[in-house]
Design a protein around this motif. Structure first.
Motif, PDB file in Angstrom:
ATOM      1  N   VAL A 110       0.849  -1.192   0.000  1.00 30.76           N
ATOM      2  CA  VAL A 110       0.000   0.000   0.000  1.00 30.76           C
ATOM      3  C   VAL A 110       0.883   1.240   0.000  1.00 30.76           C
ATOM      4  CG1 VAL A 110      -1.656   1.329   1.377  1.00 30.76           C
ATOM      5  CG2 VAL A 110      -1.911  -1.161   1.168  1.00 30.76           C
ATOM      6  N   ASP A 111       0.701   2.097  -0.995  1.00 34.11           N
ATOM      7  CA  ASP A 111       1.441   3.359  -1.075  1.00 34.11           C
ATOM      8  C   ASP A 111       0.759   4.363  -0.155  1.00 34.11           C
ATOM      9  OD1 ASP A 111       2.575   5.815  -1.711  1.00 34.11           O
ATOM     10  OD2 ASP A 111       2.833   5.304  -3.822  1.00 34.11           O
ATOM     11  N   SER A 112       1.377   4.638   0.972  1.00 29.60           N
ATOM     12  CA  SER A 112       0.750   5.492   1.982  1.00 29.60           C
ATOM     13  C   SER A 112       0.525   6.917   1.498  1.00 29.60           C
ATOM     14  CB  SER A 112       1.612   5.508   3.259  1.00 29.60           C
ATOM     15  OG  SER A 112       1.771   4.201   3.763  1.00 29.60           O
ATOM     16  N   ALA A 113       1.283   7.353   0.510  1.00 31.31           N
ATOM     17  CA  ALA A 113       1.149   8.726   0.028  1.00 31.31           C
ATOM     18  C   ALA A 113      -0.035   8.910  -0.910  1.00 31.31           C
ATOM     19  CB  ALA A 113       2.438   9.155  -0.676  1.00 31.31           C
ATOM     20  N   THR A 114      -0.453   7.845  -1.592  1.00 33.41           N
ATOM     21  CA  THR A 114      -1.478   8.001  -2.628  1.00 33.41           C
ATOM     22  C   THR A 114      -2.714   7.133  -2.422  1.00 33.41           C
ATOM     23  OG1 THR A 114      -0.460   6.271  -4.013  1.00 33.41           O
ATOM     24  CG2 THR A 114       0.308   8.539  -4.335  1.00 33.41           C
ATOM     25  N   TRP A 115      -2.646   6.147  -1.530  1.00 36.48           N
ATOM     26  CA  TRP A 115      -3.702   5.140  -1.467  1.00 36.48           C
ATOM     27  C   TRP A 115      -5.062   5.748  -1.112  1.00 36.48           C
ATOM     28  CZ3 TRP A 115      -7.409   2.825   1.502  1.00 36.48           C
ATOM     29  CH2 TRP A 115      -7.865   1.555   1.083  1.00 36.48           C
ATOM     30  N   LEU A 116      -5.127   6.637  -0.142  1.00 39.28           N
ATOM     31  CA  LEU A 116      -6.416   7.201   0.271  1.00 39.28           C
ATOM     32  C   LEU A 116      -7.071   7.992  -0.843  1.00 39.28           C
ATOM     33  CD1 LEU A 116      -5.846   8.315   3.977  1.00 39.28           C
ATOM     34  CD2 LEU A 116      -7.541   6.673   3.150  1.00 39.28           C
ATOM     35  N   SER A 117      -6.299   8.804  -1.555  1.00 38.19           N
ATOM     36  CA  SER A 117      -6.889   9.571  -2.648  1.00 38.19           C
ATOM     37  C   SER A 117      -7.301   8.645  -3.789  1.00 38.19           C
ATOM     38  CB  SER A 117      -5.921  10.648  -3.151  1.00 38.19           C
ATOM     39  OG  SER A 117      -4.707  10.074  -3.607  1.00 38.19           O
ATOM     40  N   ASP A 118      -6.515   7.608  -4.045  1.00 36.28           N
ATOM     41  CA  ASP A 118      -6.897   6.627  -5.063  1.00 36.28           C
ATOM     42  C   ASP A 118      -8.168   5.893  -4.656  1.00 36.28           C
ATOM     43  OD1 ASP A 118      -4.813   7.182  -6.782  1.00 36.28           O
ATOM     44  OD2 ASP A 118      -3.542   5.535  -6.086  1.00 36.28           O
ATOM     45  N   ASN A 164      -4.233   4.142   8.469  1.00 36.25           N
ATOM     46  CA  ASN A 164      -4.281   3.025   9.414  1.00 36.25           C
ATOM     47  C   ASN A 164      -5.695   2.787   9.926  1.00 36.25           C
ATOM     48  OD1 ASN A 164      -1.553   2.260   9.339  1.00 36.25           O
ATOM     49  ND2 ASN A 164      -0.994   3.840  10.820  1.00 36.25           N
ATOM     50  N   ALA A 165      -6.433   3.877  10.164  1.00 28.23           N
ATOM     51  CA  ALA A 165      -7.816   3.733  10.639  1.00 28.23           C
ATOM     52  C   ALA A 165      -8.687   3.070   9.581  1.00 28.23           C
ATOM     53  CB  ALA A 165      -8.384   5.107  11.016  1.00 28.23           C
ATOM     54  N   VAL A 166      -8.470   3.419   8.307  1.00 23.85           N
ATOM     55  CA  VAL A 166      -9.219   2.772   7.222  1.00 23.85           C
ATOM     56  C   VAL A 166      -8.875   1.292   7.151  1.00 23.85           C
ATOM     57  CG1 VAL A 166      -9.490   2.626   4.717  1.00 23.85           C
ATOM     58  CG2 VAL A 166      -9.514   4.854   5.842  1.00 23.85           C
ATOM     59  N   LEU A 167      -7.580   0.970   7.182  1.00 28.38           N
ATOM     60  CA  LEU A 167      -7.157  -0.421   7.053  1.00 28.38           C
ATOM     61  C   LEU A 167      -7.594  -1.262   8.245  1.00 28.38           C
ATOM     62  CD1 LEU A 167      -3.583   0.115   5.564  1.00 28.38           C
ATOM     63  CD2 LEU A 167      -5.669  -0.545   4.347  1.00 28.38           C
ATOM     64  N   VAL A 247     -16.296   7.680   0.215  1.00 29.99           N
ATOM     65  CA  VAL A 247     -16.518   6.325   0.715  1.00 29.99           C
ATOM     66  C   VAL A 247     -15.412   5.425   0.176  1.00 29.99           C
ATOM     67  CG1 VAL A 247     -18.020   4.297   0.574  1.00 29.99           C
ATOM     68  CG2 VAL A 247     -19.005   6.540   1.052  1.00 29.99           C
ATOM     69  N   VAL A 248     -14.738   4.724   1.090  1.00 29.83           N
ATOM     70  CA  VAL A 248     -13.685   3.798   0.673  1.00 29.83           C
ATOM     71  C   VAL A 248     -14.283   2.495   0.178  1.00 29.83           C
ATOM     72  CG1 VAL A 248     -11.702   2.445   1.463  1.00 29.83           C
ATOM     73  CG2 VAL A 248     -11.996   4.808   2.250  1.00 29.83           C
ATOM     74  N   ARG A 249     -15.238   1.953   0.936  1.00 28.75           N
ATOM     75  CA  ARG A 249     -15.796   0.656   0.566  1.00 28.75           C
ATOM     76  C   ARG A 249     -17.240   0.523   1.048  1.00 28.75           C
ATOM     77  NH1 ARG A 249     -15.173  -2.634  -3.160  1.00 28.75           N
ATOM     78  NH2 ARG A 249     -13.521  -4.116  -2.679  1.00 28.75           N
ATOM     79  N   THR A 250     -18.088   0.007   0.165  1.00 29.58           N
ATOM     80  CA  THR A 250     -19.426  -0.459   0.508  1.00 29.58           C
ATOM     81  C   THR A 250     -19.538  -1.903   0.054  1.00 29.58           C
ATOM     82  OG1 THR A 250     -20.384   1.732   0.117  1.00 29.58           O
ATOM     83  CG2 THR A 250     -21.904  -0.127   0.221  1.00 29.58           C
ATOM     84  N   ARG A 251     -20.043  -2.751   0.925  1.00 28.86           N
ATOM     85  CA  ARG A 251     -20.308  -4.143   0.564  1.00 28.86           C
ATOM     86  C   ARG A 251     -21.623  -4.539   1.209  1.00 28.86           C
ATOM     87  NH1 ARG A 251     -17.571  -7.817   2.905  1.00 28.86           N
ATOM     88  NH2 ARG A 251     -17.273  -9.297   1.211  1.00 28.86           N
ATOM     89  N   GLY A 252     -22.479  -5.237   0.465  1.00 25.48           N
ATOM     90  CA  GLY A 252     -23.679  -5.696   1.133  1.00 25.48           C
ATOM     91  C   GLY A 252     -24.711  -6.342   0.250  1.00 25.48           C
TER      92      GLY A 252
END
Length: 360
Positions: A110-118, A164-167, A247-252
Motif C-alpha cells: 500500500v502506497d501510503s502517500a497516494t492510497w487514500l486519494s486513489d 491506518n484507521a481505514v485499514l 466512501v472507501v468501501r461499501t459491501r452488502g
C-alpha cells in the motif's frame, strides 16, 4: 507436492516479491507484465528468465487460464507470484480454487502517500493509461481497495494515522509492516490462522470480516445498515450517489421490492460501483440442499415469519458524514403504504438487467 503460492499485489512499484524470494532460497519467483495485453502480448519472468507470450484473446482471464494457472500447476514448493499492478488477487485466487495449488498468503503493498486519494477517487485505469485490455472499465479505487481488502498481510510505504484507521476497518486481521523496515519472514509468520488465504464466500456470509472496530477514528466511520423491509428500486438507484463520495468501501446484500425473490450484491469503492445477482433468498427456495450449513444457521437465527431471510445489510467505510448515508438509505426504503400494496405496484426497475458495472 502442490505449489504453495504467495501472491504479492499492489499498484505501486516495490521489491517485496524479490525480498521474499531472497528469504526463501528454494522458492520460485514468477512475475507478469500485462502492459501489452491489449495487443495480445504478455511478458512473464520465472526466476529472471523472460518468456514473451502471444495470446489469441488479450484479456486477464485468458492470461490466468492459458498461462499462470498451467505454470503454477507444474511447479511445487513455495512459488512467489508478483502480480501485475492492475491484477486483483481475488480473481487469481478464484481461478486457483479449481486447482490443487494452495494459497499460502496474499501480501499487498500500500502506497501510503497516494492510497487514500486513489481509494476515494473516480479515475479509471484507462485515465491512467493502465487498463489491462480493451473494455476494462475498472476504476483505480476498485483495484487498490480490492487488493488491500483481500490481503492476508500488508506492507506500507509510510505511516499515516488516517490510512491506518481505514485499514483497521477494511482488513482488520492483516498484520502490517513498513517497507523500509521489512522482515518478510516475520510478516508471513504473523498471518493469523483464521486469515482468508485465498478463500472467499458466496456473498451470504458475514460482512464484518475479522470483526473490525465500529467506533469512529481519525475521521473514519463505519456504517452498518440493516433493515427488514425492501428498497424502492428507483429511490435506491437515486440514493447510490451517497456511497460514491468519500466512501472507501461499501459491501452488502440488497433486497428490492421489484424482485422479491432475488438477493442483490452491491459493492462500491471510491467512484466505482458494481451490482450483481447473488441468487435467491432461502425464503424463495423450495430446496435448501445447495445452501451451506452456515448460511442456513444464520437464516434460522433471524428468520421473519413473513419475509423469511430477506433483509438489507450494508457495511460502509467512509470519511463522510455517516448520518447522511443512513438517512439516504432509509429514505430509499418502501413506505408503509407502498409495502401494503407491494404485490400490486409496477416498479420501474433500474436493477432489472444484471451488469458487473452499473452506470449511475
Amino acid at each position: 507436492m502442490a505449489a504453495q503460492v504467495v501472491l504479492v499485489a499492489g499498484l505501486t512499484h516495490h521489491d517485496v516479491a524479490d525480498e521474499l524470494w531472497r528469504a526463501s532460497p528454494e522458492s520460485v519467483l514468477v512475475r507478469h507484465d500485462l502492459s501489452g495485453l491489449a495487443d495480445g502480448v504478455v511478458r512473464r519472468w520465472v526466476d529472471g528468465r523472460l518468456t514473451v507470450l502471444e495470446l489469441a484473446h488479450g484479456c486477464v482471464s485468458c492470461t490466468l487460464r492459458l498461462d499462470l494457472i498451467p505454470l503454477l500447476e507444474g511447479l511445487d514448493g513455495r512459488v512467489i507470484v508478483h502480480l501485475d499492478p492492475v491484477l486483483e488477487p481475488e480473481a487469481v485466487c478464484f481461478a486457483l480454487s479449481e486447482t490443487e495449488v494452495d494459497v499460502e498468503a496474499v501480501i499487498t503493498v500500500v502506497d501510503s502517500a497516494t492510497w487514500l486519494s486513489d481509494a476515494t477517487g473516480g479515475d479509471t485505469l484507462a485515465d491512467r493509461g493502465m487498463r489491462a485490455a480493451e473494455g476494462d472499465e475498472r476504476t483505480v479505487a476498485q483495484v487498490v481497495v480490492g487488493q488491500a481488502e483481500f490481503a492476508d498481510a500488508l506492507v506500507l510505504t509510510g505511516d499515516d494515522p488516517v490510512l491506518n484507521a481505514v485499514l483497521d476497518r477494511l482488513t482488520p486481521l492483516a498484520p502490517r509492516q513498513r517497507l523500509d523496515d521489512l522482515d518478510v519472514t516475520a510478516l508471513l509468520a504473523a498471518v493469523p490462522d483464521n486469515a482468508r488465504r485465498g478463500g472467499f464466500d458466496d456473498g451470504f456470509g458475514s460482512l464484518l470480516y475479522g470483526q473490525p472496530p465500529l467506533e469512529p477514528a481519525h475521521g473514519v466511520s463505519v456504517v452498518h445498515f440493516t433493515e427488514r423491509r425492501p428498497f424502492h428500486p428507483m429511490r435506491l438507484h437515486n440514493a447510490l450517489d451517497v456511497l460514491l463520495e468519500d466512501v472507501v468501501r461499501t459491501r452488502g446484500r440488497v433486497w428490492v421490492a421489484s424482485q422479491p425473490d432475488q438477493a442483490l450484491w452491491l459493492e462500491s469503492a471510491g467512484g466505482g460501483l458494481r451490482v450483481g445477482n447473488l441468487g435467491p433468498w432461502l425464503a424463495a427456495m423450495d430446496d435448501w440442499a445447495e445452501a451451506d450449513a452456515e448460511r442456513r444457521a444464520a437464516a434460522d437465527l433471524q428468520w421473519d415469519p413473513y419475509y423469511g431471510d430477506r433483509s438489507q445489510e450494508l457495511f460502509v467505510i467512509t470519511r463522510s458524514d455517516p448520518g447522511e448515508i443512513v438517512a439516504a438509505l432509509r429514505a430509499a426504503l418502501v413506505t408503509d403504504e407502498e409495502l401494503a400494496l407491494v404485490s400490486e405496484l409496477d416498479f420501474a426497475d433500474p436493477f432489472a438487467d444484471w451488469h458487473e458495472e452499473m452506470e449511475i
